[in-house]
Design a protein around this motif. Structure first.
Motif, PDB file in Angstrom:
ATOM      1  N   ARG A 111     -10.928  46.962 -16.363  1.00  0.00           N
ATOM      2  CA  ARG A 111      -9.824  45.994 -16.431  1.00  0.00           C
ATOM      3  C   ARG A 111      -9.513  45.626 -17.883  1.00  0.00           C
ATOM      4  N   LEU A 112     -10.556  45.417 -18.663  1.00  0.00           N
ATOM      5  CA  LEU A 112     -10.368  45.092 -20.074  1.00  0.00           C
ATOM      6  C   LEU A 112      -9.665  46.242 -20.796  1.00  0.00           C
ATOM      7  N   GLU A 116      -6.060  45.942 -22.639  1.00  0.00           N
ATOM      8  CA  GLU A 116      -5.877  46.295 -24.044  1.00  0.00           C
ATOM      9  C   GLU A 116      -4.782  47.348 -24.202  1.00  0.00           C
ATOM     10  N   ARG A 117      -4.795  48.341 -23.339  1.00  0.00           N
ATOM     11  CA  ARG A 117      -3.807  49.425 -23.431  1.00  0.00           C
ATOM     12  C   ARG A 117      -2.390  48.914 -23.153  1.00  0.00           C
ATOM     13  N   LEU A 118      -2.266  47.917 -22.298  1.00  0.00           N
ATOM     14  CA  LEU A 118      -0.957  47.394 -21.895  1.00  0.00           C
ATOM     15  C   LEU A 118      -0.601  46.079 -22.599  1.00  0.00           C
ATOM     16  N   ALA A 119      -1.372  45.707 -23.599  1.00  0.00           N
ATOM     17  CA  ALA A 119      -1.214  44.400 -24.248  1.00  0.00           C
ATOM     18  C   ALA A 119       0.179  44.169 -24.823  1.00  0.00           C
ATOM     19  N   ASP A 120       0.824  45.207 -25.341  1.00  0.00           N
ATOM     20  CA  ASP A 120       2.135  45.007 -25.967  1.00  0.00           C
ATOM     21  C   ASP A 120       3.303  45.241 -24.995  1.00  0.00           C
ATOM     22  N   LEU A 126       5.611  45.565 -17.138  1.00  0.00           N
ATOM     23  CA  LEU A 126       4.401  45.602 -16.316  1.00  0.00           C
ATOM     24  C   LEU A 126       4.741  45.530 -14.831  1.00  0.00           C
ATOM     25  N   ASP A 127       5.647  44.639 -14.472  1.00  0.00           N
ATOM     26  CA  ASP A 127       6.054  44.508 -13.067  1.00  0.00           C
ATOM     27  C   ASP A 127       6.685  45.796 -12.553  1.00  0.00           C
TER      28      ASP A 127
END
Length: 144
Positions: A111-112, A116-120, A126-127
């Motif tokens: 999950r972390l 991190e990969r999707l942080a920006d 994301l939705d």
């Protein structure tokens, strides 16, 4: 039609790259826990136990593949067999306490890594991505 074919080809290539990264990531997070083993252990935990034949049917895997994976998980001490109280002839697979702990640790790290990969990525992206993946997987399951 050519543009659609190009898009489908790109999707196929990217899904293949994703699968390759997922396998490599699983090996780094827990060397003895392959991606398939992790998936089976997570399913056992989520379902609070099930039979090996149910695992094979759910994941469309050959029974021998499931049997090998379960044997490896048992050898590591992550899975145990229990007699089904409703049918003494049936063995139900359950994560051991150690298996559940390893699963929780690996899941938290996964999950972390995703966060991190999707942080920006913004909320809308994301939705949409989550919706597209759900739609893709639902279609895939429906086609067997």
């Amino acid at each position: 039609m050519a543009h659609r074919d190009d898009s489908v080809e790109t999707i196929q290539q990217e899904m293949t790259a994703f699968a390759r990264r997922a396998r490599a990531s699983a090996a780094r997070m827990h060397p003895e826990l392959s991606l398939v083993s992790y998936t089976l252990l997570a399913h056992l935990d989520d379902q609070q136990g099930c039979r090996a034949t149910d695992l094979a049917a759910h994941y469309l895997l050959d029974k021998s593949t499931v049997s090998r994976q379960i044997a490896a998980l048992e050898k590591l001490g992550f899975v145990e067999r229990r007699i089904d109280p409703d049918d003494q002839r049936v063995q139900v697979l359950h994560p051991t306490e150690q298996g559940a702990q390893v699963l929780a640790n690996v899941t938290a790290r996964r999950r972390l890594a995703f966060r991190e990969r999707l942080a920006d990525w913004n909320e809308d992206d994301l939705d949409r991505f989550a919706t597209y993946l759900q739609r893709y997987n639902a279609t895939q399951e429906g086609q067997g």
